[in-house]
Design a protein around this motif. Sequence first.
Motif, PDB file in Angstrom:
ATOM      1  N   SER A   1       0.463   2.115   6.255  1.00 22.68           N
ATOM      2  CA  SER A   1      -0.628   1.607   5.422  1.00 22.68           C
ATOM      3  C   SER A   1      -1.963   2.186   5.861  1.00 22.68           C
ATOM      4  CB  SER A   1      -0.670   0.073   5.466  1.00 22.68           C
ATOM      5  OG  SER A   1      -1.094  -0.402   6.735  1.00 22.68           O
TER       6      SER A   1
ATOM      7  N   GLU B   1      -2.621   5.444   4.253  1.00 24.97           N
ATOM      8  CA  GLU B   1      -3.153   5.319   2.899  1.00 24.97           C
ATOM      9  C   GLU B   1      -4.657   5.069   2.933  1.00 24.97           C
ATOM     10  OE1 GLU B   1      -3.409   5.192  -1.181  1.00 24.97           O
ATOM     11  OE2 GLU B   1      -1.771   5.878   0.089  1.00 24.97           O
ATOM     12  N   SER B   2      -5.086   4.174   3.829  1.00 28.81           N
ATOM     13  CA  SER B   2      -6.508   3.871   3.972  1.00 28.81           C
ATOM     14  C   SER B   2      -6.740   3.108   5.267  1.00 28.81           C
ATOM     15  CB  SER B   2      -7.011   3.049   2.789  1.00 28.81           C
ATOM     16  OG  SER B   2      -8.339   2.625   3.007  1.00 28.81           O
ATOM     17  N   ILE B   3      -7.744   3.497   6.022  1.00 25.84           N
ATOM     18  CA  ILE B   3      -8.077   2.812   7.259  1.00 25.84           C
ATOM     19  C   ILE B   3      -8.547   1.395   6.984  1.00 25.84           C
ATOM     20  CG2 ILE B   3     -10.505   3.435   7.392  1.00 25.84           C
ATOM     21  CD1 ILE B   3      -7.952   3.572  10.279  1.00 25.84           C
ATOM     22  N   ASP B   4      -8.976   1.125   5.747  1.00 25.68           N
ATOM     23  CA  ASP B   4      -9.409  -0.218   5.360  1.00 25.68           C
ATOM     24  C   ASP B   4      -8.244  -1.209   5.337  1.00 25.68           C
ATOM     25  OD1 ASP B   4     -12.031   0.610   5.061  1.00 25.68           O
ATOM     26  OD2 ASP B   4     -11.802   1.081   2.931  1.00 25.68           O
ATOM     27  N   ASN B   5      -7.036  -0.706   5.469  1.00 28.34           N
ATOM     28  CA  ASN B   5      -5.858  -1.580   5.479  1.00 28.34           C
ATOM     29  C   ASN B   5      -5.568  -2.145   6.868  1.00 28.34           C
ATOM     30  OD1 ASN B   5      -5.320  -1.176   2.742  1.00 28.34           O
ATOM     31  ND2 ASN B   5      -4.064   0.632   3.133  1.00 28.34           N
ATOM     32  N   TRP B   6      -6.525  -2.079   7.778  1.00 29.81           N
ATOM     33  CA  TRP B   6      -6.320  -2.556   9.143  1.00 29.81           C
ATOM     34  C   TRP B   6      -5.849  -4.013   9.187  1.00 29.81           C
ATOM     35  CZ3 TRP B   6      -9.039  -6.854  10.397  1.00 29.81           C
ATOM     36  CH2 TRP B   6     -10.167  -7.155   9.626  1.00 29.81           C
TER      37      TRP B   6
ATOM     38  N   HIS C   1      -0.503   3.843  -6.188  1.00 34.91           N
ATOM     39  CA  HIS C   1      -1.546   4.776  -5.785  1.00 34.91           C
ATOM     40  C   HIS C   1      -1.289   5.409  -4.423  1.00 34.91           C
ATOM     41  CE1 HIS C   1      -3.783   3.435  -9.243  1.00 34.91           C
ATOM     42  NE2 HIS C   1      -3.683   2.175  -8.830  1.00 34.91           N
TER      43      HIS C   1
ATOM     44  N   SER D   1       0.824  -1.208   0.000  1.00 35.73           N
ATOM     45  CA  SER D   1       0.000   0.000   0.000  1.00 35.73           C
ATOM     46  C   SER D   1       0.857   1.257   0.000  1.00 35.73           C
ATOM     47  CB  SER D   1      -0.914   0.000   1.228  1.00 35.73           C
ATOM     48  OG  SER D   1      -1.571   1.242   1.372  1.00 35.73           O
ATOM     49  N   SER D   2       1.821   1.316   0.915  1.00 31.56           N
ATOM     50  CA  SER D   2       2.589   2.556   1.082  1.00 31.56           C
ATOM     51  C   SER D   2       3.643   2.781   0.005  1.00 31.56           C
ATOM     52  CB  SER D   2       3.254   2.568   2.467  1.00 31.56           C
ATOM     53  OG  SER D   2       3.995   1.394   2.687  1.00 31.56           O
TER      54      SER D   2
END
Length: 216
Positions: free
Chosen positions: A159, A162-167, A89, A84-85
């Motif tokens: 991560s 980038e998005s909290i959905d990456n928990w 994107h 992610s990081s």
Amino acid sequence: VGFIYFASSEVNSARQIVVFLLVLAWGLRLTYNWGRGWTGLDHEDWRYIDLKTQTGKAYWLVSFSGIHLFPTLLVFGGCIPLLSSLGHHAGSLGLIDMVAIILTIVAILIESITDNQLREFRLNNTDKEKVLANGLWAYSRHPNYFGEILFWWGLFVFSLGESIDNWWMGVGALSITLLFFFISVPMIDKRMKERRPAYLAHCKRVPAILFWFPKK
């Protein structure tokens, strides 16, 4: 995989560059510390020797699965946040990223300091029963492990920036943390207690991994 994304991206965001540099710094520190302590091709970690003695003919299976495959899978899990990081994107830095930067920098500093303190102790100590209880080692029996754990959690926090959905990407850092707390530390503590009688009292005074003031 994350580094491939980073290298192939035409425009690197601030998050990509920062994460890349921090991981590079961590890797260089790790390699340097290993290199200056390497004594040659006959060098073998004491844990490998102990496992070889304990498992006999089954050692190669244990070595492949427990020493090489399992830790590799854990590190792979810890690197998942890099997808992610460091990916195409990855966006600009935010508040969560600032927290991640602080965590990873502090982690690398702790590891660097404890590496040097441990090396100096090993080079200069003449008493085989003496226990290292100076510097950061006075507040944790394994401060280098604390730094390592903190680093992987720092990557995970990136991560989240980038998005909290990456928990869910925290599964790698959590697995590495559990490895240190329930496998690595008990194994080392057991060996130290057998080799250095003073270590038992040290264990009662100083916490295993987390930093805290020693008991009097």
